[in-house]
Structure formats: structure tokens, C-alpha cells
Write a protein that holds these residues in place. Structure first.
Motif, PDB file in Angstrom:
ATOM      1  N   LEU A 139      30.776   4.777 -26.581  1.00 34.73           N
ATOM      2  CA  LEU A 139      32.412   4.238 -27.381  1.00 34.73           C
ATOM      3  C   LEU A 139      33.162   5.443 -26.439  1.00 34.73           C
ATOM      4  O   LEU A 139      34.022   5.519 -26.328  1.00 34.73           O
ATOM      5  N   LYS A 186      35.140   6.295 -24.440  1.00 35.94           N
ATOM      6  CA  LYS A 186      37.768   6.546 -25.252  1.00 35.94           C
ATOM      7  C   LYS A 186      37.881   8.396 -24.705  1.00 35.94           C
ATOM      8  O   LYS A 186      39.317   8.266 -24.624  1.00 35.94           O
ATOM      9  N   PRO A 237      29.236  -3.232 -28.999  1.00 35.96           N
ATOM     10  CA  PRO A 237      30.297  -3.787 -28.684  1.00 35.96           C
ATOM     11  C   PRO A 237      30.117  -4.546 -27.270  1.00 35.96           C
ATOM     12  O   PRO A 237      29.913  -4.021 -26.469  1.00 35.96           O
ATOM     13  N   SER A 259      32.657  -4.301 -25.360  1.00 33.28           N
ATOM     14  CA  SER A 259      33.192  -3.609 -24.130  1.00 33.28           C
ATOM     15  C   SER A 259      32.269  -2.522 -23.663  1.00 33.28           C
ATOM     16  O   SER A 259      32.691  -1.949 -21.944  1.00 33.28           O
ATOM     17  N   HIS A 261      29.767  -2.661 -22.818  1.00 39.93           N
ATOM     18  CA  HIS A 261      29.164  -3.521 -21.013  1.00 39.93           C
ATOM     19  C   HIS A 261      29.881  -3.674 -19.731  1.00 39.93           C
ATOM     20  O   HIS A 261      29.069  -2.830 -18.769  1.00 39.93           O
ATOM     21  N   TRP A 321      32.034  -1.042 -18.773  1.00 41.02           N
ATOM     22  CA  TRP A 321      32.387   0.091 -18.462  1.00 41.02           C
ATOM     23  C   TRP A 321      30.915   0.640 -18.245  1.00 41.02           C
ATOM     24  O   TRP A 321      30.920   1.675 -17.321  1.00 41.02           O
ATOM     25  N   ALA A 327      27.552 -10.081 -22.527  1.00 40.42           N
ATOM     26  CA  ALA A 327      28.497  -9.104 -24.044  1.00 40.42           C
ATOM     27  C   ALA A 327      28.290  -8.830 -24.992  1.00 40.42           C
ATOM     28  O   ALA A 327      28.420 -10.000 -25.539  1.00 40.42           O
ATOM     29  N   ASP A 355      33.419  -3.115 -34.583  1.00 43.05           N
ATOM     30  CA  ASP A 355      33.498  -3.265 -32.645  1.00 43.05           C
ATOM     31  C   ASP A 355      35.732  -3.750 -32.517  1.00 43.05           C
ATOM     32  O   ASP A 355      35.417  -2.022 -31.743  1.00 43.05           O
ATOM     33  N   VAL A 356      35.728  -4.400 -33.000  1.00 45.00           N
ATOM     34  CA  VAL A 356      37.382  -3.609 -32.475  1.00 45.00           C
ATOM     35  C   VAL A 356      38.506  -3.022 -32.936  1.00 45.00           C
ATOM     36  O   VAL A 356      39.273  -2.723 -31.991  1.00 45.00           O
ATOM     37  N   ARG A 363      38.032   0.118 -30.484  1.00 48.62           N
ATOM     38  CA  ARG A 363      37.908   0.081 -29.311  1.00 48.62           C
ATOM     39  C   ARG A 363      39.662   0.768 -29.020  1.00 48.62           C
ATOM     40  O   ARG A 363      39.953   0.974 -28.258  1.00 48.62           O
ATOM     41  N   GLY A 380      40.663 -10.123 -32.650  1.00 46.48           N
ATOM     42  CA  GLY A 380      39.080 -10.223 -32.084  1.00 46.48           C
ATOM     43  C   GLY A 380      38.573 -10.443 -33.256  1.00 46.48           C
ATOM     44  O   GLY A 380      37.053 -10.774 -32.494  1.00 46.48           O
TER      45      GLY A 380
END
Length: 659
Positions: free
Chosen positions: A367, A371, A395, A397, A399, A401, A436, A537-538, A541, A589
Motif C-alpha cells: 500500500l 500511495k 485489501p 486494491s 491486487h 496494483w 481480490a 482497508d477503505v 486507500r 466501502g
């Protein structure tokens, strides 16, 4: 009404699957049903057949044969492979390529060197002879105060080869924190380095080594490792001091002592956040079989592969890195920060240069890369076929990436397990699809279930993670737990005969596993429960949020306070607009019923020294529990945060009293 399930994000390549070890294992055992389901069902319904097949497939070399695979099936107290004698170190060293790289030593500067199989065997034999001369024998303990370098693996294998018991922690632990662990074991020898690298700084730990050695009155000798090039003082240890260069360069024959299957191999310690760390004891045979299964079948490691997994020596992933040798793959060690200021993508650079095939890290690392706009694809990562990820919930997200920035061919394998079994409960394999945000399936040999409050298994519902049949790598016992009370209370006090791990999970109807976070940190608002990981997780992000911590705290008047603490990214401001975006992200989310009562900016989130967020201790501090009863400062990465969160709790209670 029939439940609909999402399509997999990743499906195995048929050619790669056919060539995998898990496919070969399934064919040889007659359990090749074309997918993962058939071998897994067999592995948990016929424990003796499965683990006996693992023994045969990996050609376990026992000095005396076993009488039966599982003589007594009970938890705790299962008896595996009685009668067998063997040695873990023998299997790690037995078939190494004499001229090939067994270990590759890397660090954050980008430099490195290789240790061939022949050199590794010679060093292990030499250090084992030195330990023997220092009075170490079967059952004695050897402690390592070492960074993640080849020295630690050599010292471990030398210890194990003698039938002695190994324990290690990193040098970022203060001497007192290390002594809290090692003093319980009464070690005969301490092996310690002069220092380690982290974020561009050489950390001098010579004084810490001297202080630690003085806190261990059982020591007969200290082996002093020259890692960062700092000279040792003449009185570097209160007992016999042996330079590593002398200990590791003798000409000796390698001989490993056969021990019973359940002879202690190592002691790994719990985080010790709420008291003295618990020493968890694992055996030679259980670790040998479990790690061959995990690394050889699930990770598909074998000759020609290279594994680079960022870890410290006090995290269980170090133990798995050391076990890479069992598969004849090359293990890469790494000393330094995972993302040093001078070169934040250095791990990817090293993976490319050294043709790493399995790259391991944590969700926070992936992450953070996303980021901060770091693109690993500037390096040639064509050799990487698996990115393993563990330490917390991954999370969804991450996958896309990894697909876009590491490679479309790469399997992103999220894994959930624990130091307690020094392995995984669920993850991926070459023959599993990936959804995912989900773990592909329970691991082979793991009878995983999600239990509701009545102790009944549920599917597509959140429940407690339990294991209903024994695993060979479950602890033999806790250190100094003579009657087994602490061990039983830790895992078997809630559901009779089933291991309760303390995580909330969902077993889905399509066979995957979703991890929601620790069950003792559950958010329970108006009877609706949600794992904290779903909120983290949400929120994490959002580009403005560096890290988040959500707490659900019951209050004395029957109220329920659910604050969200956020660490802001550089340049971000927690204004009303950002607060609204955070609430919207959670509402859409995660859950509209779990929008936080308050969103508060904090300087940092406290973690254990293995990187896990201290959710329950922070909850108890906010509820007013005395800090001394809640958390051991030595187990926290930033101890000053304990007082910070305790003050937040005090301010909250004062505010409620005055209104």
C-alpha cells in the motif's frame, strides 16, 4: 436464493500448474481431481494418509522409523510419528549444491554476497563444534541477538544439529526486552552482532550486547559477530567471549544428532504486549513437515528458485526463510529498512538483480508503494512469479496494483497464519484461483472452520477462526508451563477440542477465506459486528491517510464509543472535507452502520515489534485501564505512544463527566 460469487481476479496458468510440485504431489497420491478441492478434502479427512504422503514425497530421512503417523488425535496433545528420530538441520543441509548459492546476503545499500552450499555446511559444522566446546549439548538453549543475515541461519542450524534449542530476536529490541525472552530459557550461549543497518544508519549495539549478556547469568560463553565492522571492547562479555571469525572457520565434520520427532527445535515468543512474552515451543519433525508442505507445495519452491521475504529475526517469517533450504531453493537474507529514504525501491531492485522467484512482504509495504507512486516495473521483475503477503489483511486494491506494477503473470498470495503454528492456516497455491481481497483457500492439512457463537460452523458468515483437527506444527507446549494451563487457556478454552485462533474470518461458498481482523478487536455497534481490517482497508486507500486505527470501546454507562484515529500523509490536513470523504468511504466501502463517532488526527499508530497494530491495548487504554496492566512498553515499537493514548482516554472521560 442462490448466492452469487465474484469471478476470480487471477487464475493459474495451465502449463505452470501442470509443472508445479503440488500437481505432481496430487498425481502421485492419486488425488488429482483437476483442482485444489480434491487434495484439500483428502488432507483434512485422512490426516494419517496425507501427512504420511508428505513424509514420503519429500523423502524424510529418519534414523529410526515411525510406528504410526498419528498415534493419538487430540488437541492439545496429538502424538505425531512416535518412534521416529531425525534432525531438521540434516534435512536443511543434506542435498545442497556445493557450488551453488544456498544463501544470498543482501542489505539496504544494494550490496550482497553469496554463501555456497559447501561453505554453509562448513560454517555450520564449525559453529556446532564451537558450541559443543562451550558446553552446549542436546536440550541446551542457544540465544541469538542478531539481524537478518546469514550468521543467524548458520547459528540456528548449528544449534539444531546438536539437538539444542534455538531462540532469536532482532537487535532493535532493547536489552531488557530481549532478556525478558531469553532469561526464561536460561541459555548456555549467546550469539550477538555488533550492530545492524536501518534507514541509512549503522546502529551500534555493542553496549546492548554487553548489557544483555550480564542479564543472562546462565551463559557460559558469548559468540561475537562482526557484522557492521565495529571493534569489540576487550571485556565484551562477562563470560568467555569467542569471535565469530574463530567460531565459524574451524575445519570440522558435519554431524547432526538424531532426536525424537517431537524434540524441541526452537522457542518463538509472543509479542509480550500484556506481560512476559510466552515462549512457544515447536518440534523438529512438526516444523520439518509443515514447512516442506508450505514452501514446497504451496509456494512451489525447489532447486533454482530464490526467495526474498522482508522480515526481522523475531517474526515467524524468518523461520520460514531459514526453511527455504529444505526445498533446495536459495534463501535471501536482508539487513535494513524495507524502504530506506535513499532508495525506497531497493527490495525490488535486489529482486530483479538476483532473479528472485518468490518475493514476500506485508500489506502495508504494498500500500505504501502504491500511495507514494513507486513503480517496481522499472526493474526487470520477469523472474518473480509469486508475491507473498502476510502480517495483516490484504485489501482488494493491492491486487490490480501488483498486476499493473509487478506483472500480469504474478500470483499475489495473501497468507494468514501465526507464530503459534509457525506457518499458515490459509493462503494460495499454484492450483488455486485468487479473488481480490480474499485468501484462496485453507492450506493443505488445515481443517479450517468459521464458528458462530454457539460453536457451529458457518459459511458466508463471519465467525471465529478455528482448526478442528491437529497440525504437526502446533506447539509442543509453552516454555515453563509445566501443567499446560497457559497453553490450553490460549487456544482451547472456548471450543472444546478445537483450536481458536482469535481472528474473525468468513469461509465463502466458493472456497476462499476472508480475514476481518482480530476477534477481540471486533467493532460491535448495535449488535452488528465488523472486523477492524474492513475499516482500515477503505480508509488507508485515501491518499491523504498514511495509516488508520479504529477502536470500538464499551463505556461504563452502556454507551459505545467508536473513534477513528488517522495518521496523515505529508502535506495533508484533516479538515471537514477530508472527514466527509473518510465517512463516505466507510459508508460505501465497509458499512453504513460503522461510520466512526469521531475522526481524530494522531502522530502515529502503535505496533508490536512485528508490525501488528495494538488494537486491544489501545482500546483498554481508552477505557481507563492502567497502562502497566495493559501493555509492556518493551513490546511496542514507539513506547511513548502508550501515554499518548492513555491521555486521550483520560480527556474523553473527563469530557463525559463534565457534560
Amino acid at each position: 436464493m442462490k448466492t452469487s460469487y465474484p469471478d476470480p481476479f487471477f487464475t493459474p496458468d495451465p502449463q505452470a500448474l501442470a509443472a508445479s510440485r503440488i500437481a505432481d504431489f496430487a498425481r502421485r497420491t492419486g488425488k488429482d481431481g483437476g483442482d485444489y478441492g480434491a487434495p484439500h478434502r483428502w488432507s483434512v479427512t485422512d490426516l494419517e494418509g496425507f501427512w504420511g504422503a508428505v513424509w514420503e514425497y519429500f523423502d524424510i530421512d529418519a534414523d529410526t522409523p515411525y510406528e504410526r503417523v498419528l498415534a493419538e488425535e487430540r488437541m492439545p496433545g496429538a502424538r505425531w510419528f512416535p518412534g521416529a528420530t531425525l534432525n531438521y538441520a540434516h534435512h536443511a543441509l543434506r542435498n545442497l549444491d556445493a557450488d551453488g548459492a544456498a544463501l544470498v546476503a543482501l542489505d539496504e545499500t544494494g550490496s550482497g554476497y553469496e554463501v555456497t552450499g559447501e561453505r554453509l555446511r562448513a560454517q555450520v559444522a564449525s559453529v556446532a563444534a564451537t558450541l559443543r566446546d562451550c558446553g552446549v549439548g542436546k536440550g541446551d538453549r542457544v540465544a541469538g541477538y542478531l539481524p537478518h543475515t546469514p550468521h543467524a541461519i548458520v547459528a540456528f542450524l548449528a544449534t539444531a544439529g546438536l539437538g539444542a534449542v534455538w531462540s532469536v530476536c532482532g537487535q532493535d529490541y532493547a536489552p531488557r526486552a530481549a532478556a525478558d525472552r531469553f532469561a526464561q530459557l536460561e541459555p548456555t550461549v549467546l550469539i550477538a552482532a555488533d550492530g545492524y543497518l536501518f534507514n541509512g544508519t549503522t546502529h551500534d549495539r555493542r553496549d546492548a550486547v554487553i548489557e544483555l549478556a550480564r542479564a543472562l547469568p546462565s551463559l557460559k560463553a558469548t559468540l561475537l559477530v562482526d557484522h557492521v565492522g565495529l571493534p569489540w571492547p576487550p571485556q565484551a562479555a562477562p563470560t568467555l567471549a569467542v569471535p565469530w571469525v574463530d567460531a565459524a572457520t574451524r575445519t570440522e565434520e558435519l554431524a547432526c544428532t538424531p532426536v525424537p520427532f517431537d524434540h524441541p527445535l526452537w522457542v518463538v515468543f509472543s509479542s509480550g504486549t500484556t506481560g512476559l512474552p510466552k515462549g512457544i515451543v515447536h518440534g523438529h519433525g512438526g516444523v520439518l513437515l509443515e514447512h516442506l508442505k508450505t514452501l514446497g507445495l504451496h509456494s512451489d519452491l525447489g532447486p533454482g528458485d530464490r526467495l526474498l521475504w522482508y522480515t526481522t529475526t523475531h517474526w515467524m517469517m524468518w523461520n520460514l526463510v531459514a526453511s527455504t533450504l529444505l526445498t533446495l531453493a536459495t534463501a535471501c537474507t536482508y539487513d535494513g529498512s524495507p524502504a530506506p529514504f535513499a532508495k525506497p525501491d531497493v527490495l525490488w531492485e535486489l529482486a530483479a538483480r538476483h532473479r528472485v522467484t518468490v518475493f514476500g512482504t506485508s500489506p502495508q509495504y504494498l500500500l505504501g508503494m502504491a500511495k507514494f507512486g513507486i513503480d517496481p516495473s522499472v526493474h526487470d521483475l520477469s523472474s518473480v512469479r509469486v508475491v507473498g503477503c502476510t502480517g495483516s489483511a490484504l485489501p482488494a486494491s493491492a491486487h490490480p496494483w501488483v498486476r499493473d506494477h509487478v506483472g500480469e503473470h504474478v500470483l499475489l498470495a495473501s497468507i494468514s497464519g501465526g507464530t503459534d503454528v509457525v506457518s499458515g492456516f490459509a493462503g494460495s497455491a499454484p492450483n488455486t484461483p485468487v479473488w481480490a481481497g480474499e485468501l484462496s483457500a485453507p492450506h493443505l492439512g488445515v481443517a479450517l472452520a468459521a464458528y458462530d457463537p454457539a460453536g457451529l460452523p458457518v459459511v458466508d458468515q463471519v465467525g471465529e477462526l478455528v482448526v478442528t483437527r491437529p497440525m504437526p506444527s502446533m506447539p509442543l507446549h509453552f516454555w515453563n508451563d509445566t501443567d499446560g494451563t497457559r497453553y490450553r487457556d490460549a487456544y482451547f478454552s472456548v471450543y472444546e477440542g478445537a483450536w481458536r485462533h482469535g481472528d474473525w474470518i468468513t469461509l465463502t461458498g466458493h472456497g476462499s477465506v476472508i480475514v476481518h481482523g482480530r476477534s477481540d478487536a471486533t467493532l460491535n455497534r448495535n449488535g452488528v459486528r465488523l472486523g477492524s481490517a474492513d475499516i482500515h482497508d477503505v480508509v488507508e486507500r485515501l491518499p491523504e491517510i498514511a495509516e488508520a486505527l479504529v477502536i470500538g470501546a464499551e463505556e461504563p454507562d452502556g454507551g459505545y464509543w467508536m473513534p477513528l484515529f488517522v495518521v496523515l500523509a505529508s502535506g495533508a490536513d484533516l479538515d471537514d472535507a477530508l472527514r466527509d470523504r473518510i465517512r463516505d468511504a466507510i459508508r460505501t466501502g465497509a458499512s453504513p452502520r460503522h461510520v466512526p463517532d469521531e475522526i481524530l488526527e494522531v502522530p502515529a499508530v502503535p505496533h508490536t515489534r512485528t508490525g501488528k497494530k495494538l488494537e486491544v491495548p489501545v482500546k483498554r487504554l481508552l477505557q481507563g485501564a492502567p497502562a502497566g496492566q495493559v501493555v509492556n512498553p518493551a513490546a511496542v515499537d514507539a513506547p511513548d505512544l502508550i501515554d499518548y493514548y492513555a491521555r486521550l482516554g483520560d480527556e474523553r472521560r473527563k469530557g463525559r463527566t463534565s457534560t
